[in-house]
Design a protein around this motif. Structure first.
Motif, PDB file in Angstrom:
ATOM      1  N   THR A   1       0.763  -1.446  -0.062  1.00 21.82           N
ATOM      2  CA  THR A   1      -0.023  -0.018   0.165  1.00 21.82           C
ATOM      3  C   THR A   1       0.804   1.222   0.051  1.00 21.82           C
ATOM      4  O   THR A   1       0.461   2.166  -0.661  1.00 21.82           O
ATOM      5  CB  THR A   1      -0.775   0.000   1.294  1.00 21.82           C
ATOM      6  OG1 THR A   1      -1.661  -1.168   1.105  1.00 21.82           O
ATOM      7  CG2 THR A   1      -1.612   1.154   1.244  1.00 21.82           C
ATOM      8  N   ALA A   2       1.950   1.052   0.713  1.00 19.47           N
ATOM      9  CA  ALA A   2       2.836   2.460   1.104  1.00 19.47           C
ATOM     10  C   ALA A   2       3.675   2.725  -0.371  1.00 19.47           C
ATOM     11  O   ALA A   2       3.681   3.791  -0.593  1.00 19.47           O
ATOM     12  CB  ALA A   2       3.845   2.072   2.111  1.00 19.47           C
ATOM     13  N   VAL A   3       3.683   1.545  -1.135  1.00 20.99           N
ATOM     14  CA  VAL A   3       4.570   1.792  -2.367  1.00 20.99           C
ATOM     15  C   VAL A   3       3.707   2.473  -3.171  1.00 20.99           C
ATOM     16  O   VAL A   3       3.889   3.411  -4.307  1.00 20.99           O
ATOM     17  CB  VAL A   3       5.216   0.537  -2.847  1.00 20.99           C
ATOM     18  CG1 VAL A   3       5.885   0.584  -4.196  1.00 20.99           C
ATOM     19  CG2 VAL A   3       6.360   0.052  -1.953  1.00 20.99           C
ATOM     20  N   GLY A   4       2.315   1.894  -3.258  1.00 14.28           N
ATOM     21  CA  GLY A   4       1.353   2.192  -4.347  1.00 14.28           C
ATOM     22  C   GLY A   4       1.098   3.762  -4.120  1.00 14.28           C
ATOM     23  O   GLY A   4       1.096   4.497  -5.098  1.00 14.28           O
ATOM     24  N   VAL A   5       0.947   4.158  -2.909  1.00 12.14           N
ATOM     25  CA  VAL A   5       0.525   5.378  -2.787  1.00 12.14           C
ATOM     26  C   VAL A   5       1.588   6.279  -2.736  1.00 12.14           C
ATOM     27  O   VAL A   5       1.494   7.357  -3.210  1.00 12.14           O
ATOM     28  CB  VAL A   5      -0.146   5.455  -1.064  1.00 12.14           C
ATOM     29  CG1 VAL A   5      -0.289   6.908  -0.699  1.00 12.14           C
ATOM     30  CG2 VAL A   5      -1.375   4.647  -1.023  1.00 12.14           C
ATOM     31  N   GLY A   6       2.959   5.784  -2.393  1.00 12.73           N
ATOM     32  CA  GLY A   6       4.015   6.492  -2.602  1.00 12.73           C
ATOM     33  C   GLY A   6       4.307   7.169  -3.880  1.00 12.73           C
ATOM     34  O   GLY A   6       4.731   8.231  -4.320  1.00 12.73           O
ATOM     35  N   LEU A   7       4.021   6.093  -4.907  1.00 10.17           N
ATOM     36  CA  LEU A   7       4.475   6.509  -6.359  1.00 10.17           C
ATOM     37  C   LEU A   7       3.457   7.777  -6.649  1.00 10.17           C
ATOM     38  O   LEU A   7       4.093   8.586  -7.449  1.00 10.17           O
ATOM     39  CB  LEU A   7       4.129   5.221  -7.128  1.00 10.17           C
ATOM     40  CG  LEU A   7       5.153   3.987  -7.168  1.00 10.17           C
ATOM     41  CD1 LEU A   7       4.793   3.147  -7.732  1.00 10.17           C
ATOM     42  CD2 LEU A   7       6.548   4.559  -7.511  1.00 10.17           C
ATOM     43  N   GLY A   8       2.165   7.637  -6.257  1.00 11.55           N
ATOM     44  CA  GLY A   8       1.271   8.786  -6.632  1.00 11.55           C
ATOM     45  C   GLY A   8       1.878   9.823  -5.790  1.00 11.55           C
ATOM     46  O   GLY A   8       1.649  11.145  -6.606  1.00 11.55           O
ATOM     47  N   VAL A   9       2.075   9.869  -4.707  1.00  9.85           N
ATOM     48  CA  VAL A   9       2.379  11.050  -3.860  1.00  9.85           C
ATOM     49  C   VAL A   9       3.667  11.543  -4.497  1.00  9.85           C
ATOM     50  O   VAL A   9       3.670  13.037  -4.544  1.00  9.85           O
ATOM     51  CB  VAL A   9       2.651  10.566  -2.387  1.00  9.85           C
ATOM     52  CG1 VAL A   9       3.131  11.773  -1.787  1.00  9.85           C
ATOM     53  CG2 VAL A   9       1.384  10.394  -1.726  1.00  9.85           C
ATOM     54  N   ALA A  10       4.517  11.033  -4.901  1.00 11.81           N
ATOM     55  CA  ALA A  10       5.915  11.388  -5.617  1.00 11.81           C
ATOM     56  C   ALA A  10       5.339  12.374  -6.714  1.00 11.81           C
ATOM     57  O   ALA A  10       6.153  13.369  -6.963  1.00 11.81           O
ATOM     58  CB  ALA A  10       6.692  10.462  -5.916  1.00 11.81           C
ATOM     59  N   LEU A  11       4.471  11.818  -7.593  1.00 10.81           N
ATOM     60  CA  LEU A  11       4.045  12.581  -8.865  1.00 10.81           C
ATOM     61  C   LEU A  11       3.446  13.801  -8.324  1.00 10.81           C
ATOM     62  O   LEU A  11       3.557  14.942  -9.013  1.00 10.81           O
ATOM     63  CB  LEU A  11       3.115  11.762  -9.665  1.00 10.81           C
ATOM     64  CG  LEU A  11       3.081  12.228 -11.376  1.00 10.81           C
ATOM     65  CD1 LEU A  11       4.313  12.578 -11.565  1.00 10.81           C
ATOM     66  CD2 LEU A  11       2.302  11.352 -12.140  1.00 10.81           C
TER      67      LEU A  11
END
Length: 782
Positions: free
Chosen positions: A31-41
């Motif tokens: 979950t953190a990786v999936g959300v993190g990719l979106g947050v980074a963008l």
């Protein structure tokens, strides 16, 4: 319900998420990786205002042009600057020659001192390029000693190629880009009116790029949904009610979202450093430019956790969690279509009032544009689960792998749709934008009248009074097949203060044949064309009557208020003057009188000015243009070269299109990474099932094909829906800009193919973990 109860239940969910053992940590990590990719963008997008502001600030701080006809007087605080931009292969190089005229002359941004004559200060990227083995020709063109590097304050990006070289003896002339200034900075000029169509494109680009990110974040917080529901059933068994279990589930999603913020910040910092040292489609920035706007970054930090909680609560409204299990395995009620049509219909209703506005009927309402496009794209996420369920519910017979895939989709069509939502939204937005850009391209592209098949390059000199051998110098340059160098002058019927003044072109027969169709030609001939350009009446009868055999004309007539007088040269039109047809593809269309050199008196030579050199290049010589630019730099360092092209694209339109390509590249990377994480999460959920099927003798090939079908069916439906919505949105946007709606099917199919290609790559990358999960050892449990 009191806030304290909410906080306690959310805290309990966070506690379960981080203390759930190996399974819990894997779930939270995904979950953190999936959300993190979106947050980074998202953080990258929040930094864009600062990027634009920083680049504009640098451009303004080093602005060294003046549009005034009068230069300031020479003083202790003035300097001369000459534009010497050049091109190395496909890269532009910003170049300036500097000559301070006093001790208080201002330095360009990024420099500590003026370079001396024969010295130059270069950007770090240009320094590295000049040191490379492939830049031998460029080193010949810039024969200056490098004495320093330009600082960050004087460059718009880490990979910008730029230099400042010292000079002496620069002069202000009407033919060279030499300016006397006392300060850097843009002159006061009226601001241009914003093009409403370009503004519409900007709005749609941002909505199209950000909507898939939001969809991916919403999908990422629901990773591990089936296992989570079984845990919630256990909570019901020990006494929690349905509302409490939903809040606990929201707490688990909150933990993953908060950890995703941390991971996303790490991704962003890593990407910030990487982007600051790389170049994407010719665009580079400094890491300091990528500082997010504090207000927007705070909005992301608050919106992502809140969205995680709301999405989880909304998703659990359709799930009945009981102490003995979850009522999801039973037959579900068919999804209703009527309310899923409301978002796209509302989006069309918001865009409808702006149809036909274009540029003449007022600006577009930004809020209606954003809201309408957003609702249309979000409508895909509402329609896709219904479409997947409706289609797979009617599928049945087929191979074993097909049946396994169909049955899986029938049981969890919502999960399959969530995986595809992001790619469908991105493809729909890309199709709409591609239609908009393709439809309006002709409005921002103008015909130059140049034929790049006849001439590939043209050079113009800073001192037009060049010697007559320049064409031979270029003809002897490697990679040049032919060089044509016409000269021009003016003539009138009186020597002083003529009422009408015309132009003539002087050149050899080879040169004149590039301008007109000549039946025969020898040195000493004179021609006048039967037509003329740049006039309302193309007939040239008036000038033909003027240039009569034996008539006395004056070359280079002067005026009473001119500083130079008495340079006019009398010339008698020879009896051999002939009327000829001008070529439609003439290299020069301004002058109708064409003269060979021997037909003019020798005294007329100083009155002739170079009209540039037109070059045909040898395509078999890779660096032919570089050899030409080196010859030009040797002859005239302040000269300019141009590559001929049939069309010219508006700079702002081209910049926006480049920005779209750069943004699309990042969104596609996010799509691929997020799909891969989602696919791995789905495989992890079914690990024991896959291992059990293999243990009972199911072939790995069958299971692999079933997984492929499970991906291909939703993707196919998603791309079909995305194409429909994208074409509809594109047609509406074209109607809004008063542009005829024309389907660009190659572009539509290309965008759809790109989306399918990303999914195919993700599927291939998920095959190795799939094969590992199909081992019988996967049945082991703690």
């Amino acid at each position: 319900m009191s806030p304290r109860q909410w906080a306690r239940d959310l805290g309990m969910g966070v506690h379960f998420a981080v203390t759930g053992g190996r399974e819990g940590w894997v779930r939270v990590t995904l979950t953190a990786v999936g959300v993190g990719l979106g947050v980074a963008l998202l953080l990258l997008c929040t930094a864009l205002p600062n990027v634009f502001a920083a680049r504009d600030r640098v451009e303004n701080s080093r602005f060294d042009y003046t549009y005034s006809d009068e230069a300031p007087p020479k003083a202790d605080n003035t300097f001369l600057t000459a534009l010497t931009d050049t091109t190395w292969r496909d890269d532009d190089i910003r170049g300036r020659l500097l000559e301070p005229e006093g001790k208080r002359a201002p330095l360009p941004p990024g420099l500590d001192s003026f370079p001396g004559k024969g010295e130059m200060v270069v950007s770090p990227a240009l320094k590295d390029l000049l040191a490379s083995d492939s830049a031998k020709l460029l080193r010949e063109r810039l024969p200056y000693k490098i004495t320093g590097t330009i600082g960050e304050s004087g460059l718009v990006g880490s990979h910008e190629l730029a230099y400042y070289a010292g000079a002496s003896g620069l002069r202000l002339t009407p033919f060279a880009d030499v300016h006397r200034l006392s300060a850097y900075g843009p002159p006061d000029a009226p601001s241009e009116k914003t093009d409403p169509v370009l503004l519409l494109m900007v709005l749609v680009v941002f909505v199209m790029l950000l909507t898939p990110v939001a969809v991916f974040i919403a999908a990422a917080v629901r990773f591990g949904g089936e296992r989570r529901d079984r845990r919630l059933a256990a909570l019901r068994l020990v006494g929690s009610d349905s509302h409490m279990t939903r809040r606990i589930a929201a707490g688990e999603a909150l933990a993953g979202a908060v950890l995703g913020l941390v991971v996303g910040t790490g991704f962003f910092l890593l990407g910030r450093h990487t982007l600051g040292t790389t170049e994407v489609l010719g665009v580079s920035v400094w890491p300091s430019y990528l500082d997010p706007s504090p207000a927007l970054a705070a909005l992301v930090a608050v919106a992502v956790p809140v969205a995680a909680v709301l999405v989880t609560l909304l998703a659990l409204r359709g799930v009945v969690v009981e102490p003995l299990g979850v009522v999801r395995a039973a037959k579900q009620r068919a999804r209703r279509l009527w309310w899923r049509l409301l978002p796209p219909v509302a989006g069309l209703a918001m865009l409808y009032p702006m149809i036909g506005k274009g540029r003449k009927n007022g600006d577009f309402n930004q809020y209606l544009v954003i809201g309408g496009v957003l609702l249309l794209l979000i409508g895909i996420t509402a329609l896709l689960p219904w479409a997947v369920e409706a289609v797979v519910g009617r599928l049945g017979k087929g191979a074993l792998s097909w049946q396994l895939a169909v049955r899986r989709l029938q049981l969890s069509s919502g999960t399959a749709a969530r995986m595809v939502n992001g790619i469908a939204v991105a493809v729909a937005g890309a199709i709409a934008l591609q239609m908009l850009f393709t439809g309006t391209q002709s409005q921002y592209t103008k015909e130059t009248g140049q034929d790049p098949n006849r001439v590939q390059m043209q050079v113009n000199f800073s001192n037009p009074k060049q010697n007559s051998s320049v064409d031979r110098e270029f003809a002897d340059t490697k990679g040049v097949r032919a060089a044509v160098a016409p000269a021009v002058a003016s003539y009138a019927t009186v020597a002083l203060d003529p009422e009408n003044e015309n132009g003539l072109t002087v050149g050899s027969c080879t040169v004149l044949r590039e301008l007109a169709t000549l039946p025969s030609c020898k040195d000493g001939d004179v021609f006048v064309t039967s037509t003329r350009s740049f006039y309302e009446d193309p007939s040239n009868a008036e000038e033909i009557a003027l240039v009569k055999p034996g008539r006395r004309l004056y070359i280079n007539p002067s005026y009473s208020d001119a500083t130079e007088r008495g340079l006019e040269v009398p010339w008698t039109v020879p009896a051999s003057v002939r009327v000829v047809e001008a070529r439609e593809d003439s290299l020069q269309k301004a002058n109708s009188l064409l003269v060979t050199p021997a037909a003019l008196p020798a005294k007329a030579a100083p009155a002739l000015y170079s009209d540039g050199v037109y070059l045909r290049l040898d395509p078999s010589v890779p660096d032919a243009r570089e050899y030409v630019r080196n010859t030009l730099a040797r002859i005239d360092p302040l000269a300019r070269d141009f590559s001929w092209s049939a069309t010219q694209v508006n700079d702002k339109y081209a910049s926006l299109r480049t920005g779209l390509f750069v943004g699309s590249a990042f969104v596609l990377a996010l799509i691929g990474a997020s799909l891969l994480v989602s696919q791995l999460e789905q495989l992890r959920e079914r690990r024991k099932l896959l291992s059990a099927l293999v243990a009972f003798g199911t072939r790995r090939r069958t299971l692999s094909l079933s997984v492929l079908w499970q991906t291909a069916l939703p993707v196919g439906l998603g791309l079909l829906l995305a194409t429909t919505v994208g074409v509809t949105l594109g047609a509406v946007l074209l109607k809004m800009t008063r542009t005829p709606v024309a389907m660009d099917w190659p572009s539509v199919l290309t965008m759809t193919g790109v989306g399918a290609g990303v999914v195919a790559v993700v599927t291939l990358l998920s095959v190795p973990p799939l094969l590992r999960m199909m081992r019988p050892e996967g049945l082991r449990t703690e």
